[in-house]
Design a protein around this motif. Structure first.
Motif, PDB file in Angstrom:
ATOM      1  N   HIS A  96       0.872  -1.172   0.000  1.00 51.24           N
ATOM      2  CA  HIS A  96       0.000   0.000   0.000  1.00 51.24           C
ATOM      3  C   HIS A  96       0.916   1.230   0.000  1.00 51.24           C
ATOM      4  CE1 HIS A  96      -3.798   2.107   1.808  1.00 51.24           C
ATOM      5  NE2 HIS A  96      -3.375   2.655   0.692  1.00 51.24           N
ATOM      6  N   TYR A  97       1.027   1.843  -1.164  1.00 52.07           N
ATOM      7  CA  TYR A  97       1.985   2.926  -1.397  1.00 52.07           C
ATOM      8  C   TYR A  97       1.220   4.226  -1.627  1.00 52.07           C
ATOM      9  CZ  TYR A  97       5.586   5.470  -4.167  1.00 52.07           C
ATOM     10  OH  TYR A  97       6.458   6.393  -4.672  1.00 52.07           O
ATOM     11  N   VAL A  98       1.620   5.256  -0.898  1.00 52.26           N
ATOM     12  CA  VAL A  98       0.979   6.568  -0.996  1.00 52.26           C
ATOM     13  C   VAL A  98       2.047   7.616  -1.292  1.00 52.26           C
ATOM     14  CG1 VAL A  98      -0.420   8.303   0.205  1.00 52.26           C
ATOM     15  CG2 VAL A  98      -0.803   5.869   0.649  1.00 52.26           C
ATOM     16  N   GLN A  99       1.737   8.519  -2.197  1.00 49.82           N
ATOM     17  CA  GLN A  99       2.647   9.624  -2.536  1.00 49.82           C
ATOM     18  C   GLN A  99       1.826  10.894  -2.727  1.00 49.82           C
ATOM     19  OE1 GLN A  99       5.464  10.798  -6.297  1.00 49.82           O
ATOM     20  NE2 GLN A  99       5.636   8.687  -5.586  1.00 49.82           N
ATOM     21  N   ASN A 100       2.398  12.004  -2.344  1.00 50.49           N
ATOM     22  CA  ASN A 100       1.714  13.293  -2.493  1.00 50.49           C
ATOM     23  C   ASN A 100       2.308  14.084  -3.650  1.00 50.49           C
ATOM     24  OD1 ASN A 100       4.208  13.855  -0.986  1.00 50.49           O
ATOM     25  ND2 ASN A 100       3.418  15.947  -0.918  1.00 50.49           N
ATOM     26  N   VAL A 101       1.640  15.163  -3.998  1.00 48.93           N
ATOM     27  CA  VAL A 101       2.161  16.182  -4.911  1.00 48.93           C
ATOM     28  C   VAL A 101       1.927  17.527  -4.232  1.00 48.93           C
ATOM     29  CG1 VAL A 101       2.063  17.218  -7.209  1.00 48.93           C
ATOM     30  CG2 VAL A 101       1.456  14.819  -6.908  1.00 48.93           C
ATOM     31  N   THR A 102       2.984  18.272  -3.974  1.00 45.42           N
ATOM     32  CA  THR A 102       2.831  19.581  -3.337  1.00 45.42           C
ATOM     33  C   THR A 102       2.487  20.596  -4.421  1.00 45.42           C
ATOM     34  OG1 THR A 102       4.428  18.953  -1.636  1.00 45.42           O
ATOM     35  CG2 THR A 102       3.920  21.287  -1.815  1.00 45.42           C
ATOM     36  N   ASP A 103       1.209  20.584  -4.794  1.00 44.94           N
ATOM     37  CA  ASP A 103       0.790  21.379  -5.952  1.00 44.94           C
ATOM     38  C   ASP A 103       0.341  22.789  -5.595  1.00 44.94           C
ATOM     39  OD1 ASP A 103      -1.485  20.470  -4.684  1.00 44.94           O
ATOM     40  OD2 ASP A 103      -2.473  19.739  -6.486  1.00 44.94           O
ATOM     41  N   VAL A 104       0.686  23.255  -4.388  1.00 41.71           N
ATOM     42  CA  VAL A 104       0.655  24.682  -4.069  1.00 41.71           C
ATOM     43  C   VAL A 104       1.735  24.918  -3.016  1.00 41.71           C
ATOM     44  CG1 VAL A 104      -1.174  24.434  -2.325  1.00 41.71           C
ATOM     45  CG2 VAL A 104      -0.748  26.673  -3.375  1.00 41.71           C
ATOM     46  N   ASP A 105       2.675  25.791  -3.341  1.00 47.06           N
ATOM     47  CA  ASP A 105       3.784  26.107  -2.445  1.00 47.06           C
ATOM     48  C   ASP A 105       4.530  27.303  -3.027  1.00 47.06           C
ATOM     49  OD1 ASP A 105       5.292  25.830  -0.181  1.00 47.06           O
ATOM     50  OD2 ASP A 105       6.543  24.198  -0.922  1.00 47.06           O
ATOM     51  N   ASP A 106       5.346  27.935  -2.192  1.00 58.10           N
ATOM     52  CA  ASP A 106       6.035  29.153  -2.629  1.00 58.10           C
ATOM     53  C   ASP A 106       6.855  28.967  -3.904  1.00 58.10           C
ATOM     54  OD1 ASP A 106       4.946  30.600  -0.564  1.00 58.10           O
ATOM     55  OD2 ASP A 106       6.693  30.423   0.750  1.00 58.10           O
ATOM     56  N   PRO A 107       7.685  27.908  -4.037  1.00 64.51           N
ATOM     57  CA  PRO A 107       8.481  27.792  -5.266  1.00 64.51           C
ATOM     58  C   PRO A 107       7.629  27.701  -6.518  1.00 64.51           C
ATOM     59  CG  PRO A 107       9.331  26.334  -3.560  1.00 64.51           C
ATOM     60  CD  PRO A 107       8.023  26.848  -3.059  1.00 64.51           C
ATOM     61  N   LEU A 108       6.502  27.006  -6.437  1.00 61.50           N
ATOM     62  CA  LEU A 108       5.604  26.885  -7.580  1.00 61.50           C
ATOM     63  C   LEU A 108       5.000  28.241  -7.937  1.00 61.50           C
ATOM     64  CD1 LEU A 108       3.869  25.223  -9.602  1.00 61.50           C
ATOM     65  CD2 LEU A 108       2.266  24.838  -7.714  1.00 61.50           C
TER      66      LEU A 108
ATOM     67  N   GLN B 157      -0.781   3.615  -4.940  1.00 58.72           N
ATOM     68  CA  GLN B 157      -2.227   3.365  -4.985  1.00 58.72           C
ATOM     69  C   GLN B 157      -3.008   4.661  -4.781  1.00 58.72           C
ATOM     70  OE1 GLN B 157      -0.128   1.023  -3.390  1.00 58.72           O
ATOM     71  NE2 GLN B 157      -0.398  -0.090  -5.302  1.00 58.72           N
ATOM     72  N   HIS B 158      -2.424   5.576  -4.018  1.00 59.85           N
ATOM     73  CA  HIS B 158      -3.057   6.874  -3.776  1.00 59.85           C
ATOM     74  C   HIS B 158      -2.033   7.962  -4.100  1.00 59.85           C
ATOM     75  CE1 HIS B 158      -6.545   5.059  -1.836  1.00 59.85           C
ATOM     76  NE2 HIS B 158      -5.701   4.278  -1.183  1.00 59.85           N
ATOM     77  N   TYR B 159      -2.378   8.808  -5.045  1.00 55.47           N
ATOM     78  CA  TYR B 159      -1.513   9.903  -5.499  1.00 55.47           C
ATOM     79  C   TYR B 159      -2.313  11.181  -5.250  1.00 55.47           C
ATOM     80  CZ  TYR B 159       1.941  12.122  -8.629  1.00 55.47           C
ATOM     81  OH  TYR B 159       2.939  12.897  -9.163  1.00 55.47           O
ATOM     82  N   ILE B 160      -1.942  11.919  -4.211  1.00 52.62           N
ATOM     83  CA  ILE B 160      -2.820  12.947  -3.660  1.00 52.62           C
ATOM     84  C   ILE B 160      -2.135  14.312  -3.724  1.00 52.62           C
ATOM     85  CG2 ILE B 160      -4.225  13.651  -1.693  1.00 52.62           C
ATOM     86  CD1 ILE B 160      -4.947  10.890  -2.713  1.00 52.62           C
ATOM     87  N   GLY B 161      -2.812  15.277  -4.313  1.00 50.19           N
ATOM     88  CA  GLY B 161      -2.318  16.643  -4.335  1.00 50.19           C
ATOM     89  C   GLY B 161      -2.630  17.381  -3.047  1.00 50.19           C
ATOM     90  N   ALA B 162      -1.776  18.340  -2.706  1.00 50.79           N
ATOM     91  CA  ALA B 162      -2.012  19.135  -1.496  1.00 50.79           C
ATOM     92  C   ALA B 162      -3.344  19.852  -1.560  1.00 50.79           C
ATOM     93  CB  ALA B 162      -0.873  20.133  -1.310  1.00 50.79           C
ATOM     94  N   VAL B 163      -3.695  20.371  -2.731  1.00 50.81           N
ATOM     95  CA  VAL B 163      -4.943  21.130  -2.856  1.00 50.81           C
ATOM     96  C   VAL B 163      -6.144  20.237  -2.551  1.00 50.81           C
ATOM     97  CG1 VAL B 163      -6.441  22.370  -4.458  1.00 50.81           C
ATOM     98  CG2 VAL B 163      -3.978  22.834  -4.443  1.00 50.81           C
ATOM     99  N   GLU B 164      -6.159  19.028  -3.107  1.00 51.30           N
ATOM    100  CA  GLU B 164      -7.308  18.157  -2.848  1.00 51.30           C
ATOM    101  C   GLU B 164      -7.319  17.644  -1.416  1.00 51.30           C
ATOM    102  OE1 GLU B 164      -7.279  14.128  -4.765  1.00 51.30           O
ATOM    103  OE2 GLU B 164      -5.389  14.813  -5.628  1.00 51.30           O
ATOM    104  N   ALA B 165      -6.191  17.738  -0.706  1.00 53.35           N
ATOM    105  CA  ALA B 165      -6.130  17.285   0.682  1.00 53.35           C
ATOM    106  C   ALA B 165      -6.564  18.353   1.682  1.00 53.35           C
ATOM    107  CB  ALA B 165      -4.712  16.824   1.017  1.00 53.35           C
ATOM    108  N   ILE B 166      -6.770  19.589   1.232  1.00 54.88           N
ATOM    109  CA  ILE B 166      -7.074  20.690   2.164  1.00 54.88           C
ATOM    110  C   ILE B 166      -8.280  20.396   3.052  1.00 54.88           C
ATOM    111  CG2 ILE B 166      -7.902  23.091   2.252  1.00 54.88           C
ATOM    112  CD1 ILE B 166      -5.871  23.712   0.017  1.00 54.88           C
ATOM    113  N   PRO B 167      -9.383  19.818   2.551  1.00 53.98           N
ATOM    114  CA  PRO B 167     -10.502  19.524   3.457  1.00 53.98           C
ATOM    115  C   PRO B 167     -10.135  18.602   4.618  1.00 53.98           C
ATOM    116  CG  PRO B 167     -11.234  19.416   1.182  1.00 53.98           C
ATOM    117  CD  PRO B 167      -9.739  19.530   1.141  1.00 53.98           C
ATOM    118  N   GLY B 168      -9.121  17.772   4.439  1.00 55.18           N
ATOM    119  CA  GLY B 168      -8.668  16.924   5.530  1.00 55.18           C
ATOM    120  C   GLY B 168      -7.595  17.562   6.392  1.00 55.18           C
ATOM    121  N   ILE B 169      -6.914  18.574   5.847  1.00 56.32           N
ATOM    122  CA  ILE B 169      -5.847  19.247   6.585  1.00 56.32           C
ATOM    123  C   ILE B 169      -6.423  20.201   7.635  1.00 56.32           C
ATOM    124  CG2 ILE B 169      -3.978  20.936   6.362  1.00 56.32           C
ATOM    125  CD1 ILE B 169      -3.385  19.687   3.590  1.00 56.32           C
TER     126      ILE B 169
END
Length: 409
Positions: free
Chosen positions: A77-89, A124-136
């Motif tokens: 069970h492998y999970v990875q994020n994408v930091t799709d909102v951050d200062d460098p971007l 199995q789960h590839y999750i962007g920071a933006v879509e994770a905000i409701p859980g953050i």
């Protein structure tokens, strides 16, 4: 957010070995016994530029972890994020005069293409920071309500003193932590913080920057560390097997993330092992976007370099070592790939069962991919020098190299 397609992993006869791997927190080898389902979280990219060799080396290391586990007949069970909102971007989007969301989508798509070409097994789960905000947001509110976080001029900070285990991942002293915090996205010199090392959990909305509804926190966007914590806890829970990333993530990112999770749950540790890959250099310096000294996977592919050779270049270096990218290391990999393909193209060869066990043992020993490559080299040399009579051997070698090393011959 979707990941990339998975390449088929051939099933091998016999049974793989349990993985012994270096744990940064204890600075020693630990033997992982995950149970029937192994759980791993690997920190993903901030998508403001293409995948470079440093990225590729990191994801190659944790691809090997997956392959070792799969060879033991476990599920992963492998999970990875994408930091799709951050200062460098955001800064890169302003510099280039493009929409930040379009830039993130473009570079994430290119990353997927690179991972597919390199035969990296997808999460199995590839999750962007933006879509994770409701859980953050609820996690930050819980930390604040428990006294583990505080407000400073509208921003919300985590108090590192809320976690009695703070410092147990990187084992650095306060001076080293402060220096790295300043270098790696922290703000230790901001007046008003309870502790200079306290990291931001929620940044209040800034003019001209994207923001989201933060409930009682007000509009804003999440800090870097809480993003991964929310995703990991949601999909893996506490006490998962491996937290992975490059060695530059041990502090502050993995240190802070562990403390966030431990303060939220009261459990310790967040992960059973903290595993970190070494840095890849170019022209004497670490390969990094900020320095611009990059070798891109996509550029090599456009130049016609076989992705299998790129992968062999990565595998030729132990995952924990720092190493230098040169034209020669790529040429060595191309020559090795030619030798291996020639060897498995023959109708028969020397017996290969012992080779499969050598590869298994090498990888189980802290992902010693250089030793695994040397074992295949010896079989290929024997094939060239004396040949053999085992008609099944070339196929066994080809499947083993694919299954365990991710290299298609």
């Amino acid at each position: 957010m979707h990941a990339w397609p998975a390449s088929e992993v051939p099933a091998l006869p016999g049974q793989g070995r349990d993985l012994r791997i270096h744990d940064t927190a204890t600075d020693g080898l630990v033997t992982l016994d995950p149970g029937p389902v192994a759980r791993i979280y690997v920190c993903g990219i901030t998508p403001y530029d293409a995948t470079h060799m440093g990225h590729a080396a990191t994801y190659n290391a944790f691809d090997l972890v997956q392959r070792v586990w799969l060879d033991t007949k476990r599920q992963v069970h492998y999970v990875q994020n994408v930091t799709d909102v951050d200062d460098p971007l955001l800064e890169r989007a302003v510099r280039d005069g493009v929409d930040w969301t379009a830039l993130a989508e473009q570079e994430t798509a290119l990353f997927r293409e690179d991972m597919t070409a390199l035969r990296m097994l997808p999460p199995q789960h590839y999750i962007g920071a933006v879509e994770a905000i409701p859980g953050i947001v609820p996690l930050v509110e819980r930390l604040r309500d428990a006294g583990a976080a505080y407000e400073l001029e509208g921003d919300t900070y985590f108090s590192v003193e809320a976690d009695p285990h703070f410092g147990s991942v990187s084992n650095l002293d306060a001076a080293a932590m402060r220096l790295l915090s300043a270098e790696r996205g922290g703000d230790p010199d901001r007046p008003g913080k309870k502790n200079p090392l306290d990291p931001m959990l929620w940044m209040a909305a800034r003019e001209g920057e994207p923001s989201w509804d933060g409930g009682t926190l007000g509009r804003g966007r999440p800090g870097w560390h809480i993003e991964c914590v929310a995703i990991a806890l949601d999909h893996l829970g506490m006490g998962f097997d491996v937290q992975g990333g490059g060695s530059d993530l041990a502090f502050p990112h993995h240190e802070m993330g562990a403390s966030h999770a431990q303060a939220l749950t009261g459990e310790f540790p967040m992960a059973k092992a903290y595993v970190h890959a070494g840095m890849v250099g170019l022209d004497g310096e670490k390969m990094s976007k900020s320095k611009g000294n990059l070798v891109f996977v996509s550029q090599l592919r456009r130049e016609g370099v076989d992705p299998a050779a790129i992968r062999l270049t990565l595998l030729a270096h132990h995952y924990r070592s720092d190493w230098e990218w040169t034209d020669q290391v790529l040429q060595d990999a191309l020559a090795r790939l030619d030798r291996w393909r020639a060897a498995v193209s023959r109708p028969d060869g020397p017996p290969a069962d012992a080779l499969v066990e050598e590869i298994r043992e090498a990888l189980a020993n802290d992902l010693d991919s250089p030793a695994a490559l040397e074992a295949v080299d010896r079989w290929a040399a024997l094939q060239q020098d004396t040949g053999g009579t085992d008609t099944g051997a070339p196929g066994v070698v080809s499947r083993a190299v694919d299954a365990l090393l991710g290299v298609a011959l």
